[in-house]
Design an enzyme around this catalytic site. Structure first.
Site, PDB file in Angstrom:
ATOM      1  N   LYS A  15      22.814  71.079  42.048  1.00 45.55           N
ATOM      2  CA  LYS A  15      23.060  71.870  43.264  1.00 45.55           C
ATOM      3  C   LYS A  15      21.746  72.328  43.914  1.00 45.55           C
ATOM      4  O   LYS A  15      21.677  72.425  45.142  1.00 45.55           O
ATOM      5  CB  LYS A  15      23.948  73.075  42.943  1.00 45.55           C
ATOM      6  CG  LYS A  15      25.403  72.709  42.574  1.00 45.55           C
ATOM      7  CD  LYS A  15      26.126  71.973  43.681  1.00 45.55           C
ATOM      8  CE  LYS A  15      27.627  71.876  43.444  1.00 45.55           C
ATOM      9  NZ  LYS A  15      28.282  70.952  44.402  1.00 45.55           N
ATOM     10  N   TYR A  66      24.586  71.161  36.343  1.00 47.00           N
ATOM     11  CA  TYR A  66      25.190  71.583  37.621  1.00 47.00           C
ATOM     12  C   TYR A  66      24.168  72.320  38.483  1.00 47.00           C
ATOM     13  O   TYR A  66      24.017  72.046  39.679  1.00 47.00           O
ATOM     14  CB  TYR A  66      26.396  72.470  37.303  1.00 47.00           C
ATOM     15  CG  TYR A  66      27.241  72.877  38.486  1.00 47.00           C
ATOM     16  CD1 TYR A  66      28.250  72.038  38.963  1.00 47.00           C
ATOM     17  CD2 TYR A  66      27.073  74.111  39.108  1.00 47.00           C
ATOM     18  CE1 TYR A  66      29.058  72.421  40.037  1.00 47.00           C
ATOM     19  CE2 TYR A  66      27.875  74.502  40.171  1.00 47.00           C
ATOM     20  CZ  TYR A  66      28.870  73.655  40.632  1.00 47.00           C
ATOM     21  OH  TYR A  66      29.663  74.047  41.685  1.00 47.00           O
ATOM     22  N   SER A 112      26.344  75.393  46.248  1.00 48.77           N
ATOM     23  CA  SER A 112      26.959  76.447  45.443  1.00 48.77           C
ATOM     24  C   SER A 112      25.980  77.611  45.437  1.00 48.77           C
ATOM     25  O   SER A 112      24.790  77.426  45.741  1.00 48.77           O
ATOM     26  CB  SER A 112      27.153  75.923  44.011  1.00 48.77           C
ATOM     27  OG  SER A 112      27.408  76.987  43.117  1.00 48.77           O
TER      28      SER A 112
END
Ligand code: NAD
Length: 260
Positions: free
Chosen positions: A159, A155, A142
């Site tokens: 990532k 998150y 991402s």
């Protein structure tokens, strides 16, 4: 480049970005394994590929369960004879300020994104080594593999970690022709993002239109969402790129939001 005679397994392929990656690679000739928790939706994608003249099966797989991952990868090899491309894409999003982040939610995010990438790599790479042909492993990172945003501690940490995992797999796999890269999308309007718009509006006490304009797309060069096709074409390119010249890399597909 063509993916003819390649077998590709995509996790989280029943929806959003994973679905588009699967359909795009099938169009380029690959046989597809649609791996997802959601059997019904996975079957819909299989049907779509088969109706267009492609080859595909679905496997029910929770990427956080080692036995399920091993069995799903084996089912792919039993059906199509090899596994040449792994797209580790399954993912979720949960947002909280860190002081309120439930530990269970933290563990869930890390498990799906990071443990899932580890487990699918571990299972698939053995077949890539055994075939003597190597393969391509693509992690769905991402912009949050390079940048941070408020409320997304788990998150962003997961990532970022995928960059490290890909670099190790690139080094270990290189001599046996296994490449590992990370694709890093900006915001794409999938169910994962649709869910975040009202959540962020509430958390920041702003309108949903402001979430889109002033948070999600603020730093893009053109105020536009990245599309599933943008991401899938990049994944298909990496899947078909056959040399170690491109390995251990991350490619950001984000309308200029991040330029790493
Ligand atoms: P999505 O919600 O549309 O699809 C995710 C899929 O993953 C679903 O089909 C779901 O059933 C599956 N899944 C969830 N948990 C699973 C598990 N434990 N095992 C197997 N399958 C599981 O989401 P999306 O937006 O297409 O996201 C796909 C990937 O792209 C994620 O890794 C996400 O972090 C990443 N990504 C998305 C965006 C975006 O803006 N949508 C941006 C950057 C990165």
């Amino acid at each position: 480049m063509s993916l003819k005679d390649k077998v590709a397994l995509v996790t989280g392929a029943a929806s959003g970005i994973g679905r588009e990656c699967a359909i795009t690679m099938a169009r380029q000739g690959a046989a597809l394994v649609i791996a997802d928790l959601n059997k019904e939706a996975a079957e819909v994608v299989v049907k779509e590929i088969v109706q267009a003249g492609g080859r595909a099966i679905s496997v029910v797989m929770d990427v956080t369960n080692e036995a399920a991952v091993t069995a799903g990868v084996q089912a792919a090899v039993d059906k199509f004879g090899s596994i040449d491309v792994l797209v580790s894409n399954a993912g979720i999003q949960i947002v909280h300020p860190i002081e309120d982040f439930p530990y269970e939610d933290w563990k869930k995010i890390i498990a799906i994104h990071l443990d899932g990438s580890f487990l699918t790599t571990k299972a698939a790479i053995k077949h890539m080594y055994d075939s003597g042909r190597g393969g391509a492993i693509i992690y769905m990172g991402s912009v949050h593999s390079h940048e941070a945003s408020k409320l997304k501690s788990a998150y962003v940490a997961a990532k970022h970690a995928l960059l490290g995992l890909a670099r190790v797999v690139a080094k270990e796999g290189g001599p046996r022709r296994v490449r590992a890269n990370v694709v890093c999308p900006g915001f794409v309007r999938t169910p994962l993002v649709e869910k975040q718009i009202p959540e962020q509006a509430k958390a920041f006490n702003i309108s949903e239109a402001d979430v889109i304009k002033n948070i999600m797309l603020k730093d893009t060069v053109d105020g536009e969402f990245t599309t599933t096709a943008d991401v899938a074409n990049t994944v298909a390119f990496l899947a078909g790129f056959e040399t170690n010249a491109l390995t251990g890399q991350s490619i950001t597909v984000s309308h200029g939001w991040s330029m790493h």
